[in-house]
Write a protein that holds these residues in place. Structure first.
Motif, PDB file in Angstrom:
ATOM      1  N   MET A  27      -3.201  -3.301  -6.702  1.00 34.24           N
ATOM      2  CA  MET A  27      -3.782  -2.207  -5.919  1.00 34.24           C
ATOM      3  C   MET A  27      -3.944  -0.952  -6.768  1.00 34.24           C
ATOM      4  O   MET A  27      -4.997  -0.308  -6.751  1.00 34.24           O
ATOM      5  N   VAL A  28      -2.899  -0.609  -7.517  1.00 36.31           N
ATOM      6  CA  VAL A  28      -2.932   0.579  -8.367  1.00 36.31           C
ATOM      7  C   VAL A  28      -4.023   0.443  -9.427  1.00 36.31           C
ATOM      8  O   VAL A  28      -4.779   1.399  -9.692  1.00 36.31           O
ATOM      9  N   GLU A  29      -4.138  -0.721 -10.034  1.00 33.12           N
ATOM     10  CA  GLU A  29      -5.154  -0.942 -11.063  1.00 33.12           C
ATOM     11  C   GLU A  29      -6.559  -0.755 -10.502  1.00 33.12           C
ATOM     12  O   GLU A  29      -7.423  -0.134 -11.137  1.00 33.12           O
ATOM     13  N   CYS A  30      -6.787  -1.268  -9.308  1.00 34.87           N
ATOM     14  CA  CYS A  30      -8.110  -1.145  -8.684  1.00 34.87           C
ATOM     15  C   CYS A  30      -8.413   0.305  -8.326  1.00 34.87           C
ATOM     16  O   CYS A  30      -9.531   0.797  -8.554  1.00 34.87           O
ATOM     17  N   MET A  31      -7.429   1.015  -7.796  1.00 35.12           N
ATOM     18  CA  MET A  31      -7.649   2.424  -7.444  1.00 35.12           C
ATOM     19  C   MET A  31      -7.870   3.275  -8.687  1.00 35.12           C
ATOM     20  O   MET A  31      -8.758   4.140  -8.706  1.00 35.12           O
ATOM     21  N   ASN A  32      -7.089   3.036  -9.719  1.00 31.20           N
ATOM     22  CA  ASN A  32      -7.254   3.805 -10.955  1.00 31.20           C
ATOM     23  C   ASN A  32      -8.608   3.546 -11.607  1.00 31.20           C
ATOM     24  O   ASN A  32      -9.190   4.451 -12.233  1.00 31.20           O
ATOM     25  N   ALA A  33      -9.118   2.327 -11.484  1.00 29.38           N
ATOM     26  CA  ALA A  33     -10.428   2.008 -12.056  1.00 29.38           C
ATOM     27  C   ALA A  33     -11.516   2.870 -11.426  1.00 29.38           C
ATOM     28  O   ALA A  33     -12.397   3.402 -12.118  1.00 29.38           O
ATOM     29  N   VAL A  34     -11.450   3.034 -10.105  1.00 32.31           N
ATOM     30  CA  VAL A  34     -12.456   3.847  -9.413  1.00 32.31           C
ATOM     31  C   VAL A  34     -12.199   5.335  -9.653  1.00 32.31           C
ATOM     32  O   VAL A  34     -13.138   6.114  -9.857  1.00 32.31           O
ATOM     33  N   LEU A  35     -10.930   5.727  -9.653  1.00 26.67           N
ATOM     34  CA  LEU A  35     -10.598   7.137  -9.924  1.00 26.67           C
ATOM     35  C   LEU A  35     -11.054   7.590 -11.304  1.00 26.67           C
ATOM     36  O   LEU A  35     -11.388   8.758 -11.506  1.00 26.67           O
ATOM     37  N   LEU A  54       0.842  -1.200   0.000  1.00 22.76           N
ATOM     38  CA  LEU A  54       0.000   0.000   0.000  1.00 22.76           C
ATOM     39  C   LEU A  54       0.878   1.251   0.000  1.00 22.76           C
ATOM     40  O   LEU A  54       0.624   2.205  -0.751  1.00 22.76           O
ATOM     41  N   LEU A  55       1.917   1.242   0.814  1.00 21.37           N
ATOM     42  CA  LEU A  55       2.858   2.366   0.844  1.00 21.37           C
ATOM     43  C   LEU A  55       3.530   2.550  -0.515  1.00 21.37           C
ATOM     44  O   LEU A  55       3.716   3.677  -0.983  1.00 21.37           O
ATOM     45  N   GLY A 109      -7.909  -9.754  -0.551  1.00 21.36           N
ATOM     46  CA  GLY A 109      -7.131  -8.715  -1.227  1.00 21.36           C
ATOM     47  C   GLY A 109      -7.444  -7.299  -0.820  1.00 21.36           C
ATOM     48  O   GLY A 109      -7.289  -6.912   0.337  1.00 21.36           O
ATOM     49  N   VAL A 110      -7.900  -6.503  -1.778  1.00 21.13           N
ATOM     50  CA  VAL A 110      -8.315  -5.132  -1.506  1.00 21.13           C
ATOM     51  C   VAL A 110      -9.680  -4.867  -2.138  1.00 21.13           C
ATOM     52  O   VAL A 110     -10.011  -5.408  -3.183  1.00 21.13           O
ATOM     53  N   TYR A 111     -10.436  -4.026  -1.461  1.00 27.10           N
ATOM     54  CA  TYR A 111     -11.690  -3.506  -1.991  1.00 27.10           C
ATOM     55  C   TYR A 111     -11.524  -1.996  -2.087  1.00 27.10           C
ATOM     56  O   TYR A 111     -11.068  -1.355  -1.135  1.00 27.10           O
ATOM     57  N   VAL A 112     -11.873  -1.431  -3.223  1.00 29.39           N
ATOM     58  CA  VAL A 112     -11.797   0.015  -3.413  1.00 29.39           C
ATOM     59  C   VAL A 112     -13.201   0.504  -3.744  1.00 29.39           C
ATOM     60  O   VAL A 112     -13.871  -0.070  -4.608  1.00 29.39           O
ATOM     61  N   TYR A 113     -13.653   1.538  -3.066  1.00 27.59           N
ATOM     62  CA  TYR A 113     -15.023   2.007  -3.294  1.00 27.59           C
ATOM     63  C   TYR A 113     -15.147   3.468  -2.882  1.00 27.59           C
ATOM     64  O   TYR A 113     -14.387   3.970  -2.049  1.00 27.59           O
TER      65      TYR A 113
END
Length: 217
Positions: A113-121, A40-41, A167-171
């Motif tokens: 993680m980056v892919e999931c965050m960018n998808a929501v962004l 994450l860091l 894993g991670v959930y981004v929302y």
């Protein structure tokens, strides 16, 4: 466009029923909890990374740059669920987008993680989660679930079914406010490898994770 505030939460209990002390148990050269925190860091995308725990003893395991946020011991009960934990956290730490991370998934990569965050962004998706693709002959209640037993297709022609991995959930903040959950109505599904899907809940899972650690030559 205004920059979105992205905050990560990692809920932690130091007492676990199925595998006592698992979150701080040494996996290779560092405690289990540090694997996902380190990644994450490494994304460089988060305004803050927060371990949400009732016990301050967890602080000794946190990498530099990770915050400790104390939670009520009532959230350590076996009956506590995601909604209760996140609702309490979100009242303390506000954000536009949340990343809900699990210490029990040590092999989730920075890239995922980056892919999931960018998808929501991007605004195209209201949430993102990791999943394993299942393309096999499945049965439920004594009946085929995803195929015609009288005309059995090749397994590669079966319609895939996706299984959530921790894993991670981004929302977005709105997803939780509207639906009271971490997956919205238009999620981005990130298919992950067998290794990334490893979720440690019992001693056998931990043994598997040890076997998957890189071999030092």
């Amino acid at each position: 466009m205004d920059k979105k505030k992205i905050v990560a939460i990692m809920p932690i209990k130091l007492k676990n029923e199925r595998l006592p002390g698992k979150n701080t148990k040494m996996l290779g050269d560092k405690p289990l909890i540090q694997y996902e925190l380190d990644n994450l860091l490494a994304t460089g995308m988060l305004d803050s990374i927060n371990v949400y725990c009732s016990n301050e003893e967890v602080c000794q395991y946190l990498p530099q740059g990770v915050n400790f946020v104390k939670r009520s011991e009532t959230l350590d009960l076996p009956t506590s669920n995601f909604s209760q934990i996140f609702e309490a956290f979100s009242k303390e730490v506000d954000a536009d987008i949340y990343v809900y991370a699990h210490a029990t998934a040590p092999f989730i990569t920075k890239e995922t993680m980056v892919e999931c965050m960018n998808a929501v962004l991007s605004g195209k998706y209201d949430s993102a989660f990791c999943a394993s693709k299942i393309q096999d002959y499945l049965w439920q209640d004594g009946e085929p679930l995803n195929f015609d037993a009288t005309n059995v297709p090749r397994s590669q022609d079966l319609k895939p079914i996706y299984r959530e991995t921790s894993g991670v959930y981004v929302y977005t903040k709105e997803v939780f406010e509207k639906y009271h959950r971490r997956i919205g109505k238009n999620p981005y599904i990130k298919e992950v490898s067998f290794k990334e899907a490893v979720d440690i809940n019992n001693p056998e899972d931990f043994d598997l994770a040890i076997a998957m650690l890189p071999v030092e030559l």
